[in-house]
Design a protein around this motif. Structure first.
Motif: not given
Lengths: 166, 263
Positions: B178-179, B207, B209-210, B240-241
Motif C-alpha cells: 500500500v503506497a 493511495t 493497493v497492489a 489494483r484498488t
C-alpha cells in the motif's frame, strides 16, 4: 451435426485465446490462495470430450491449447487452458461456461516455488472500507500516507500504533 | 502464544516500523535475528542509493565515475525496475528526470528505491519466519506478507491528507503493498517527468493497493502525477484498488479491472 461440431471447434479456439488472457488476469488477481497443496493437479482435469465424439479432440491436437471436460450440470462445461509460462512460473486456468457465458474461473496450477510466487498467489484484491474509517473504531496495524518525515513521525498515528505494541 | 514484536528503525531518512506477529514473536531469537537482517538490508540499500553520501554507488553514477553496467547488482535491478515502471506508466513515472538546459537526464531512482528496499525486507522476513505474519511500514508505504491463512489479515488505514490524525478508509490485507503519493507531508514533491514541473494538479493524494509495494508505489506516483486523469488510468490496472483524494470534494475509490468484467 457437422456444422455444430465446427461451431464447437471455433468456440474452443476462442476460448483458448480467452484462456490466455484469463491466465494472466487470474495470476494478477489470485483470487485463490494456493498455499495449500489441496489444489487440483492438472491430471485431475484430464482431457475429456463433451458428448461421445472423441475424434474431435484427438483430431484437433495440433493446437493442444485447451482441453475440455464435460460437467454434470446441464448446459455447463468446463475448459482447462494450456499451462502458460509467466514471469512467475507456470499457470493453468479452468473456466466454467454456462450458456455461452463464463460463470466461474479458477487456477488449477500456480507457481509456488519461492516467496515472491507465494506472495503473488496469496494476494487478494482488497476492498476499501470508508465507513469503518469514519467510525475510527477499527484496530489499525499501519497507516499509509504521504511520506512521513522523522519529525512528523513523532505525532503520527503510526508512532502511536508502534508504541502500543512495543 | 501469538505475540507481536515491533521494531522501529531510523533509516533512509525516515522511521521504518517492522511488525512481526506470531508464536513467541517477542522472545523467539529467530525473530530477532530476521529483523536484524532485514534492518541491515535497509541500511545496505541506503548506503548504495544515498544521494547524500558522496561515495555511494548512485552518487558515483551521477558524477559519471561509474557506469550503470558496472554498478552493483542492486543498482542494475533497480534500474531495470525503473525502466519497467516507465514503460508501464507511459513515462508518468520515470527514473531519469530532466536535468540541465539541453534536456540531459539524471538517474533519479529514489522514488522507486524505498518501495524496493522495503519489499525486499518484507520478503526476507517472510522467508525467514514461515510461521509469522510480517509488516513493514516506511514512512507511510506499507508492505505486508505471510504464509499463514489462519491468522487475521493486517488492517491498514489510509490517512486523511487534510487532517493527518484521521483516517479516510481502512482495508484488510494479508499480502501486498500500500503506497500513498501526495503533497501532505513534504509539499509538492511529485514532478511531471516530462517537464520537471510540479504535477498532480487538483489532487491531494493517491493511495494504491497492489500485489507488491514497488507496483503500488509506482502506480501511486504515476496516478497522482496524472491529476485529473488519475481515476481513469488507475481503473485500467488489473488487481489494483485505489483511493483518490481531490483538493475539493470527497475521496473516490477506484477499482482496477476484474475478472467479472470479462464474464
Amino acid at each position: 451435426v457437422t456444422s455444430g461440431r465446427d461451431d464447437f471447434t471455433d468456440m474452443r479456439r476462442n476460448l483458448a485465446a480467452l484462456l490466455g488472457t484469463l491466465t494472466t488476469l487470474v495470476l494478477l488477481f489470485s483470487y485463490h490462495t494456493s498455499l495449500d497443496s489441496s489444489a487440483p493437479t492438472p491430471s485431475a482435469a484430464a482431457p475429456q470430450t463433451p458428448g461421445s465424439d472423441s475424434s474431435s479432440s484427438s483430431g484437433d491436437s495440433s493446437g493442444s491449447s485447451s482441453s475440455t471436460s464435460g460437467s454434470s450440470s446441464s448446459g455447463a462445461k468446463t475448459y482447462t487452458g494450456e499451462v502458460a509460462d509467466t514471469r512467475w512460473g507456470p499457470v493453468q486456468v479452468k473456466i466454467t461456461v454456462t450458456n455461452g457465458k463464463i460463470t466461474a474461473a479458477e487456477t488449477t496450477q500456480v507457481p509456488n516455488e519461492n516467496p515472491r510466487d507465494q506472495e503473488i498467489n496469496s494476494y487478494a484484491v482488497p476492498v476499501l472500507n470508508q465507513e469503518a474509517a469514519q467510525a475510527q473504531s477499527a484496530q489499525i496495524d499501519a497507516v499509509s500516507g504521504a511520506t512521513v518525515t522523522s519529525d512528523g513521525y513523532i505525532q503520527s498515528l503510526q508512532s502511536a500504533i508502534d508504541k502500543a505494541h512495543l | 502464544v501469538n505475540e507481536r514484536f515491533v521494531h522501529v528503525e531510523q533509516v533512509m531518512g525516515m522511521p521504518v516500523s517492522i511488525h512481526v506477529r506470531g508464536p513467541q514473536a517477542r522472545t523467539d531469537p529467530d525473530v530477532r535475528e530476521a529483523v536484524v537482517r532485514a534492518v541491515q538490508g535497509l541500511h545496505d540499500a541506503d548506503a548504495i542509493f544515498s544521494t547524500w553520501k558522496a561515495g555511494s554507488a548512485l552518487s558515483r553514477i551521477r558524477r559519471g565515475e561509474l557506469l550503470l553496467a558496472d554498478a552493483p547488482g542492486e543498482v542494475r535491478e533497480v534500474a531495470r525496475l525503473c525502466r519497467e515502471a516507465r514503460d508501464r506508466t507511459d513515462a508518468w513515472f520515470d527514473g531519469w528526470l530532466p536535468h540541465g538546459p539541453r534536456g540531459e537526464r539524471l538517474f533519479e531512482p529514489t522514488g522507486l528505491v524505498k518501495g524496493w528496499a522495503v519489499q525486499r525486507a518484507c520478503d526476507l522476513l517472510r522467508g525467514a519466519l514461515p510461521a509469522h505474519d510480517v509488516l513493514v511500514d516506511a514512512g507511510g508505504d506499507v508492505a505486508v506478507a505471510g504464509n499463514r491463512v489462519d491468522t487475521p489479515a493486517w488492517t491498514i488505514g489510509i490517512e486523511d491528507p487534510r487532517d493527518r490524525s484521521k483516517l479516510l478508509a481502512t482495508l484488510e490485507l494479508r499480502t501486498g503493498g500500500v503506497a500513498t503519493s501526495g503533497s501532505a507531508a513534504r509539499g509538492a514533491h511529485v514532478l511531471d517527468p516530462r517537464t520537471g514541473e510540479p504535477a498532480g494538479i487538483g489532487l491531494l493524494a493517491v493511495t494504491v493497493v497492489a500485489p507488491d509495494l514497488v507496483t503500488a508505489d509506482v502506480d501511486a506516483t504515476a496516478g497522482f502525477a496524472r491529476g485529473a486523469d488519475a481515476d481513469r488510468w488507475l481503473g485500467t490496472l488489473p488487481g489494483r484498488t485505489a483511493l483518490v483524494v481531490p483538493v475539493a470534494g470527497p475521496a473516490r475509490t477506484v477499482s482496477g479491472t476484474t475478472l467479472s468484467a470479462l464474464a
